[in-house]
Design an enzyme around this catalytic site. Structure first.
Site, PDB file in Angstrom:
ATOM      1  N   PRO A  86       0.818  -1.222   0.000  1.00  0.00           N
ATOM      2  CA  PRO A  86       0.000   0.000   0.000  1.00  0.00           C
ATOM      3  C   PRO A  86       0.852   1.274   0.000  1.00  0.00           C
ATOM      4  O   PRO A  86       0.543   2.242  -0.704  1.00  0.00           O
ATOM      5  CB  PRO A  86      -0.802  -0.118   1.311  1.00  0.00           C
ATOM      6  N   TYR A  87       1.914   1.261   0.788  1.00  0.00           N
ATOM      7  CA  TYR A  87       2.788   2.429   0.894  1.00  0.00           C
ATOM      8  C   TYR A  87       3.512   2.682  -0.429  1.00  0.00           C
ATOM      9  O   TYR A  87       3.566   3.821  -0.915  1.00  0.00           O
ATOM     10  CB  TYR A  87       3.784   2.180   2.025  1.00  0.00           C
TER      11      TYR A  87
END
Length: 243
Positions: free
Chosen positions: A151-152
């Site tokens: 996600p990051y």
């Protein structure tokens, strides 16, 4: 006498952003210390800068809120006469495997890291004076591709794309636009939730055999925000040599 350059630093109250704010001040720039939550750390940064003879103000702004960001730039104009440097150090991290990802966490992450970058970049494109600089923040994990960082990395890959395009859209204004991509750096954001063994393993990955320090990253930002006028449209990996 050369007019003092003015920097807006989001996420300027903690970690890398704080180091960037104090370093830019030490290089002679007036600084707007942007912060999202607690005022006290931002006030402390301003106090540190002014005690050393610099000029600074703290301004609260959620980077994803275009009105708040515009008001922060307005404050820079009112206090110091304009904006020459914008450093968007505000960011959010959430670690999860893709299979276990809570999409609400993904939305919150992207609101800060992706929408926030667009909002700050848009205001910078409209306001930064000719000869200025814009610095965004990515991560070296875009290339390292550690598990649980999906996600990051998705959000920071978007930051890199936006940064490269903005550099080209500002043609003719003598404004540089670059992204800094730190590796593992000893900040609260990075250390949170990691046990000692994990931290030590990550510290041994670079050939320099240590974690980065906020000051290591701030020195690179200061170069891009000052003398590094021939570096433009680049992602600078600041990670001690991790491959």
């Amino acid at each position: 006498m050369t007019e003092q350059r003015v920097a807006v630093v989001t996420g300027g109250s903690r970690g890398i952003g704080r180091a960037v704010a104090t370093t830019l001040s030490a290089r002679g720039q007036a600084v707007v210390v942007g912060y999202a939550g607690s005022q006290q750390p931002a006030t402390e940064v301003v106090g540190e800068i002014t005690a050393a003879g610099g000029r600074a103000v703290a301004v609260q702004a959620d980077v994803a809120d275009e009105r708040a960001v515009a008001a922060m730039f307005d404050r820079a104009q009112e206090e110091f006469g304009g904006v020459d440097v914008v450093v968007n150090a505000a960011g959010r991290m959430h670690l999860s495997t893709i299979a276990d990802l809570d999409l609400d966490d993904l939305d919150a992450l992207h609101r800060t890291n992706v929408r926030g970058t667009f909002v700050v970049a848009r205001e910078a494109a409209r306001r930064v004076r000719d000869g200025g600089a814009v610095v965004t923040f990515s991560t070296s994990v875009v290339g390292l591709q550690f598990p649980t960082y999906g996600p990051y990395v998705a959000s920071k890959s978007a930051v890199e794309g936006v940064t490269m395009i903005l550099a080209r859209e500002l043609r003719g204004r003598d404004v540089t636009v670059n992204a800094v991509a730190p590796g593992p750096t000893a900040t609260d954001l990075f250390l949170d939730g990691k046990d000692e063994e994990t931290v030590e393993r990550l510290a041994q990955q670079p050939p320099l055999e240590r974690l980065g320090e906020p000051a290591d990253i701030a020195e690179v930002v200061a170069f891009l925000a000052g003398p590094g006028r021939w570096v433009n449209g680049q992602v600078v990996r600041v990670n001690g040599g991790i491959v």
